[in-house]
Write an enzyme that holds these catalytic residues in place. Structure first.
Site, PDB file in Angstrom:
ATOM      1  N   GLY A 242       0.820  -1.206   0.000  1.00 19.59           N
ATOM      2  CA  GLY A 242       0.000   0.000   0.000  1.00 19.59           C
ATOM      3  C   GLY A 242       0.851   1.251   0.000  1.00 19.59           C
ATOM      4  O   GLY A 242       1.982   1.256  -0.505  1.00 19.59           O
ATOM      5  N   SER A 243       0.315   2.293   0.571  1.00 13.35           N
ATOM      6  CA  SER A 243       0.969   3.592   0.551  1.00 13.35           C
ATOM      7  C   SER A 243       2.042   3.695   1.628  1.00 13.35           C
ATOM      8  O   SER A 243       2.059   2.924   2.597  1.00 13.35           O
ATOM      9  CB  SER A 243      -0.064   4.700   0.766  1.00 13.35           C
ATOM     10  OG  SER A 243      -0.589   4.622   2.082  1.00 13.35           O
ATOM     11  N   GLY A 247       2.293   2.311   5.572  1.00 15.08           N
ATOM     12  CA  GLY A 247       3.466   1.669   6.132  1.00 15.08           C
ATOM     13  C   GLY A 247       3.958   2.331   7.402  1.00 15.08           C
ATOM     14  O   GLY A 247       4.408   1.659   8.339  1.00 15.08           O
ATOM     15  N   GLU A 264       5.651  -3.481   1.088  1.00 15.91           N
ATOM     16  CA  GLU A 264       5.789  -3.051  -0.310  1.00 15.91           C
ATOM     17  C   GLU A 264       4.982  -1.769  -0.454  1.00 15.91           C
ATOM     18  O   GLU A 264       3.752  -1.797  -0.589  1.00 15.91           O
ATOM     19  CB  GLU A 264       5.278  -4.128  -1.265  1.00 15.91           C
ATOM     20  CG  GLU A 264       6.038  -5.440  -1.206  1.00 15.91           C
ATOM     21  CD  GLU A 264       7.423  -5.362  -1.794  1.00 15.91           C
ATOM     22  OE1 GLU A 264       7.794  -4.299  -2.343  1.00 15.91           O
ATOM     23  OE2 GLU A 264       8.153  -6.369  -1.710  1.00 15.91           O
TER      24      GLU A 264
END
Length: 508
Positions: A242-243, A247, A264
């Site tokens: 995701g963004s 994270g 990721e």
């Protein structure tokens, strides 16, 4: 197409989505408050009931219980589930690809390609099941053997994003299962139907080979449901896509309970084009990398750093190709660019372009919305010539915007390339071996993926996928990414009748 025609299309798409779910053998969800929209029209496909905190916790419990037995099954036997899943995916490749198109808006070729990626990682995992190797090391003590072994880790939580609604799940799940882990999957709440289809196929695969279907659990809902995976100590590894913002929230919470994270996150990928480059090859690669999936890939090409001697002829080629890209309904033959996922994505693109032009950028082509319907968002991919790498260029906008910068010296180009927070994918186009090697060297690209004479997107499953810096540092898919899903044990075996101590220590 007018808004009226768009409204007429939505019921057809909704009926098709229901038909596809039945083809997979999935139960049609009971209506609920989670609304599943198609970006093709912006209309509703289905509604379903999301999980509650209680049902999510129960799913984690089932996965944890199943792990106690699954970890003792030999890895090549565990691979039978993945082998059967690959067979089912092959049989349903077209149908699952179509469902990806309905939910995520990908054109048919890209959607089917994503399903093929699932099949490929299953094949990789099947072979891997006989190659979970540990090392044997020389011991300094006579009559001793020193070695390492790898063991199943536990429950793996997978949080995936809308743009690759099935492939990223498969990357994690195929490896986790052969490594002896169980999986709880929380997909994007934008793409729950593809998740339901995959979950159904996996449980069928398990039953077909006599394995426990409880090794895989699916939970649906918003961030609160995903938080159950973040905070539950029974989830040994959390793999989250995701963004960067996501994270920053997830990583400290998992770390606080001493869990593992595989992140990721964002990408702001660049390609350098040198004077020696094959411009025809470069242009083709650039167009796909920048405009494919309507710019909604983490590996999308967002920055083009071109030598001043070739920027004119290269931009002529790329802009000419952009003007010929057919934008529209991704279910229509010949369409190469489908819709943005929703209104928010379009607003982010519009705002970024305004900022870029305000920073002195010049629009080369594209950027305008293509009429289709009031609730769907189709845009022409944009190229913006920038005087410098301004703040908006250093940010990731999840839309088809390609910023063009120029350079005269390769060292300056690499400095520009690396001067962003993200570090996922990168490319250089050159026929000069020295330039290529310089880009791949330790002081070259600082990304997890560095390519020569291909674009930034379209990674193969055989290589480890992931990036550095704000991209999170995780690695999925190929190479030795399997080690993320296992725990390592160092073993010393004394087969002598003596008890020598390490480092020559005597203790008598």
């Amino acid at each position: 197409m007018t808004h009226t025609l768009s409204d007429q299309l939505t019921p057809e798409l909704a009926e098709r989505a229901t038909s596809l779910l039945r083809a997979f053998g999935a139960d049609i969800p009971e209506p609920g408050e989670l609304v599943v929209r198609t970006p093709i029209t912006g209309g509703t496909l289905l509604t379903l009931r999301p999980d509650t905190v209680e049902t999510a916790d129960a799913a984690i419990t089932r996965a944890d219980t199943a792990f106690r037995t699954w970890r003792t099954v030999p890895a090549p036997v565990r691979a039978a589930v993945v082998r059967r899943l690959a067979e089912l995916l092959t049989a349903h490749r077209a149908e699952l690809g179509e469902l990806v198109t309905l939910e995520a808006g990908k054109i048919g070729a890209e959607a089917v390609g994503e399903v093929q990626e699932m099949i490929d990682i299953c094949e990789f995992a099947i072979g891997l099941s006989r190659q979970l190797y540990g090392y044997t090391m020389p011991s300094e003590r006579p009559g001793h053997r020193l070695m390492e072994t790898w063991h199943p880790l536990g429950v793996v939580g997978v949080i995936s994003a809308f743009n690759f609604p099935v492939a990223v799940w498969a990357w994690n799940t195929a490896l986790a299962l052969v490594c002896g882990d169980t999986v709880v999957w929380k997909p994007s709440d934008i793409t729950p139907l593809t998740a339901l289809a995959c979950h159904t196929l996996l449980r069928r695969a398990a039953l077909d080979v006599g394995a426990d279907p409880e090794v895989h659990q699916l939970i649906q809902g918003d961030a609160e449901i995903g938080a159950r995976l973040v905070d539950d100590e029974r989830v040994a590894l959390l793999s989250a896509t995701g963004s960067v913002r996501m994270g920053r929230t997830v990583a400290p919470r998992v770390a606080a309970r001493f869990g593992r994270c595989l992140l990721e996150l964002g990408g702001n990928n660049a390609a350098i084009v040198t004077p020696s480059a094959d411009l025809e090859l470069a242009a083709r690669a650039i167009v796909f990398a920048a405009a494919g999936t309507a710019g909604q890939r983490c590996t999308t090409l967002r920055r083009l750093i071109v030598h001043t001697d070739v920027v004119g002829p290269l931009l002529d080629r790329v802009a000419n190709a952009y003007r010929q890209l057919r934008v529209g309904n991704p279910l229509t033959d010949g369409v190469l660019v489908g819709p943005l996922i929703h209104a928010g994505a379009h607003e982010n693109m519009r705002t970024a372009l305004e900022r870029a032009l305000g920073d002195g950028g010049r629009m080369v082509c594209g950027g305008e919305r293509v009429p289709f319907g009031d609730d769907s968002y189709y845009v022409r991919p944009a190229i913006v010539r920038m005087p410098a790498q301004t703040a908006v260029v250093r940010e990731e906008t999840f839309a088809p915007i390609l910023y063009v910068l120029t350079y005269r010296d390769l060292d300056h180009a690499i400095t520009l390339h690396n001067a962003v927070p993200q570090g996922l994918s990168s490319s250089i186009f050159t026929t000069d071996q020295r330039e290529a090697e310089r880009f791949l060297a330790a002081d070259g690209s600082d990304c997890g993926i560095a390519n020569v004479n291909i674009g930034t997107s379209g990674a193969e499953i055989g290589g480890a996928f992931g990036g550095e810096k704000h991209t999170g540092g995780g690695r999925e898919s190929g190479s030795d990414s399997w080690k993320s899903y296992m725990r390592r044990a160092t073993n010393t075996v004394n087969y002598s009748t003596e008890l020598p101590l390490a480092q020559g220590i005597t203790f008598t």
